[in-house]
Design an enzyme around this catalytic site. Sequence first.
Site, PDB file in Angstrom:
ATOM      1  N   TYR A   1     -21.467  60.518  14.117  1.00 36.41           N
ATOM      2  CA  TYR A   1     -21.574  61.610  13.131  1.00 36.41           C
ATOM      3  C   TYR A   1     -22.271  62.820  13.760  1.00 36.41           C
ATOM      4  CZ  TYR A   1     -22.274  63.735   8.503  1.00 36.41           C
ATOM      5  OH  TYR A   1     -22.253  64.575   7.413  1.00 36.41           O
TER       6      TYR A   1
ATOM      7  N   LYS B   1     -20.698  66.561  14.275  1.00 33.15           N
ATOM      8  CA  LYS B   1     -21.260  67.745  13.618  1.00 33.15           C
ATOM      9  C   LYS B   1     -21.800  68.743  14.650  1.00 33.15           C
ATOM     10  CE  LYS B   1     -20.248  66.620   9.366  1.00 33.15           C
ATOM     11  NZ  LYS B   1     -19.212  67.363   8.624  1.00 33.15           N
TER      12      LYS B   1
HETATM   13  P1  NAD Z   1     -17.732  62.835  -0.403  1.00 33.82           P
HETATM   14  O1  NAD Z   1     -17.245  61.587   0.236  1.00 33.82           O
HETATM   15  O2  NAD Z   1     -18.484  62.775  -1.653  1.00 33.82           O
HETATM   16  O3  NAD Z   1     -16.560  63.849  -0.567  1.00 33.82           O
HETATM   17  C1  NAD Z   1     -15.764  64.117   0.547  1.00 33.82           C
HETATM   18  C2  NAD Z   1     -14.536  64.740   0.035  1.00 33.82           C
HETATM   19  O4  NAD Z   1     -13.660  64.887   1.148  1.00 33.82           O
HETATM   20  C3  NAD Z   1     -13.854  63.839  -0.979  1.00 33.82           C
HETATM   21  O5  NAD Z   1     -13.246  64.608  -1.990  1.00 33.82           O
HETATM   22  C4  NAD Z   1     -12.827  63.158  -0.128  1.00 33.82           C
HETATM   23  O6  NAD Z   1     -11.691  62.723  -0.841  1.00 33.82           O
HETATM   24  C5  NAD Z   1     -12.464  64.266   0.829  1.00 33.82           C
HETATM   25  N1  NAD Z   1     -11.787  63.777   1.993  1.00 33.82           N
HETATM   26  C6  NAD Z   1     -12.214  62.824   2.846  1.00 33.82           C
HETATM   27  N2  NAD Z   1     -11.268  62.602   3.750  1.00 33.82           N
HETATM   28  C7  NAD Z   1     -10.242  63.453   3.445  1.00 33.82           C
HETATM   29  C8  NAD Z   1      -8.988  63.688   3.997  1.00 33.82           C
HETATM   30  N3  NAD Z   1      -8.569  63.003   5.038  1.00 33.82           N
HETATM   31  N4  NAD Z   1      -8.193  64.639   3.430  1.00 33.82           N
HETATM   32  C9  NAD Z   1      -8.605  65.342   2.351  1.00 33.82           C
HETATM   33  N5  NAD Z   1      -9.786  65.149   1.775  1.00 33.82           N
HETATM   34  C10 NAD Z   1     -10.591  64.204   2.327  1.00 33.82           C
HETATM   35  O7  NAD Z   1     -18.541  63.570   0.720  1.00 33.82           O
HETATM   36  P2  NAD Z   1     -19.645  64.726   0.638  1.00 33.82           P
HETATM   37  O8  NAD Z   1     -20.925  64.032   0.769  1.00 33.82           O
HETATM   38  O9  NAD Z   1     -19.402  65.678  -0.452  1.00 33.82           O
HETATM   39  O10 NAD Z   1     -19.328  65.402   2.042  1.00 33.82           O
HETATM   40  C11 NAD Z   1     -18.575  66.574   2.185  1.00 33.82           C
HETATM   41  C12 NAD Z   1     -18.897  67.163   3.550  1.00 33.82           C
HETATM   42  O11 NAD Z   1     -20.290  67.435   3.626  1.00 33.82           O
HETATM   43  C13 NAD Z   1     -18.563  66.262   4.728  1.00 33.82           C
HETATM   44  O12 NAD Z   1     -18.061  67.040   5.802  1.00 33.82           O
HETATM   45  C14 NAD Z   1     -19.924  65.685   5.089  1.00 33.82           C
HETATM   46  O13 NAD Z   1     -19.979  65.300   6.444  1.00 33.82           O
HETATM   47  C15 NAD Z   1     -20.811  66.851   4.800  1.00 33.82           C
HETATM   48  N6  NAD Z   1     -22.216  66.527   4.569  1.00 33.82           N
HETATM   49  C16 NAD Z   1     -22.561  65.636   3.608  1.00 33.82           C
HETATM   50  C17 NAD Z   1     -23.903  65.326   3.421  1.00 33.82           C
HETATM   51  C18 NAD Z   1     -24.358  64.329   2.386  1.00 33.82           C
HETATM   52  O14 NAD Z   1     -25.484  63.846   2.482  1.00 33.82           O
HETATM   53  N7  NAD Z   1     -23.550  64.018   1.382  1.00 33.82           N
HETATM   54  C19 NAD Z   1     -24.876  65.923   4.230  1.00 33.82           C
HETATM   55  C20 NAD Z   1     -24.483  66.830   5.206  1.00 33.82           C
HETATM   56  C21 NAD Z   1     -23.153  67.124   5.365  1.00 33.82           C
END
Ligand code: NAD
Length: 239
Positions: A144, A148
């Site tokens: 990860y 990133k």
């Molecule tokens: P989540 O799993 O709640 O939502 C992710 C979304 O992306 C979902 O709607 C999922 O269906 C969609 N998705 C995943 N694979 C996909 C694909 N192949 N095609 C289309 N859509 C797809 O995740 P989140 O926590 O909201 O994360 C969103 C972004 O934020 C990610 O890039 C994650 O790395 C980043 N992020 C999350 C956090 C955290 O703690 N939640 C922290 C830092 C960064």
Amino acid sequence: MRLQGKTALVTGAGRGIGRATALALAKAGAKVIAVARTQADLDDLAQEGGGRIEPWAADVRDAGLLMRIEAMRDLDILVNNAGGNRPKLMVDVDDETLDWMIDLNIRSVYRVARAAARAMGQGGVIVNMSSQMGHVGSPKRTVYCMTKHAVEGLTKAMAVELAPRGIRVVAIAPTFVMTPMTHGMFEDAEFRRFVYDMVPLNELPTPEDIAEGILFLVSPGARFITGDSLRVDGGWTAR
Ligand code: NAD
């Protein structure tokens, strides 16, 4: 309504941060194209968006989606959000996990950004979803963190190359946010304690807090910010 007249596309908009961002952009007056794989999530989002959200059911890895983005004539804002994580000790990461995360978090982010840059013409904003893990290391997060950090590099290089076309490229770097992606992780009491101990503000942001950061980055007030990464991490990386 500071985004009135703008068209934004948000990937991974079905849940979590992407969903909150799609709603925030719509509330600020933008027309929002919401990309997600699950139709039921999109239907729910479109209903809440009050007519400003157009759902596109698609996987960010599909060539068909990229062609559809490239064919857009009115794209102003991309929130390149879709991504995922499968936390594992470095020595336990199997090749399938490695390939899945590189494919989703790097290759697809690149291809969607490229399609958007082709569609944008003169002017636009691309927000790449990074993480605090794009700035530091952490246990069980080697792949990860690697992906990133790649997003951070992509953001800087795109910002330099696309500046002459008036396209700004920025990253947003949240700490842990309670979303479907992290929900299971927080059932582990020890992990929960570790996270809270690492965040000086001693609480976690909501998806809406991250959406506020994105709203700032895409708005006219951020017109001189490009190639940078906004950390919404409660101070995690300031230690
Ligand atoms: P989540 O799993 O709640 O939502 C992710 C979304 O992306 C979902 O709607 C999922 O269906 C969609 N998705 C995943 N694979 C996909 C694909 N192949 N095609 C289309 N859509 C797809 O995740 P989140 O926590 O909201 O994360 C969103 C972004 O934020 C990610 O890039 C994650 O790395 C980043 N992020 C999350 C956090 C955290 O703690 N939640 C922290 C830092 C960064």
